[in-house]
Design an enzyme around this catalytic site. Sequence first.
Site, short mmCIF file in Angstrom:
data_model
loop_
_atom_site.label_atom_id
_atom_site.label_comp_id
_atom_site.label_asym_id
_atom_site.label_seq_id
_atom_site.Cartn_x
_atom_site.Cartn_y
_atom_site.Cartn_z
CB VAL A 96 -0.80 -39.22 11.82
CG1 VAL A 96 -0.46 -38.87 13.25
CG2 VAL A 96 0.32 -40.04 11.19
CB ILE A 130 2.18 -41.30 6.63
CG1 ILE A 130 2.76 -42.71 6.74
CG2 ILE A 130 1.72 -40.78 7.98
CD1 ILE A 130 1.80 -43.76 7.28
CE LYS A 131 -5.81 -38.81 4.68
NZ LYS A 131 -7.14 -39.11 4.15
CB ILE A 132 0.95 -35.47 8.60
CG1 ILE A 132 1.80 -36.75 8.65
CG2 ILE A 132 1.21 -34.59 9.82
CD1 ILE A 132 3.29 -36.49 8.60
#
Length: 136
Positions: A96, A130-132
């Site tokens: 993201v 999902i990498k945040i």
Amino acid sequence: MTSQLDGLKRHSVIVADTGDIESIARFKPQDATTNPSLIFKAAQEARYRPIIDEAIAAAPVSADANARLGEVIDHLFVGFGRRILELVPGRVSTEVDARLSFDTGATEAKARRLIDLYESDGILRDRVLIKIASTW
């Protein structure tokens, strides 16, 4: 003779950190991770132009140029991720935008949007991380 990479594979999970799909095909990692800078670097290469063209075609037309650009970028990230998943048996991570890191709601909305795009392409969510970005 066993290569160093093959030796590592016996003791560890190999995860490629790249947007270069050809390298992923050559080295055959278990998983792959990407980030915007890696995808944008790969997207500069002519061999990946079809992914860019697909992203542009898939993004809904909008009177708001920034909204349209955001949609193109989301489709671009998922397009690269989808192709990576054709090569790795595990997962791909998609990041993201770090500029959203101070807005929890926007970060969550973007993460959900990316998952929705993967699922609309037939990719199950258990194949996507999902990498945040995190901040203090």
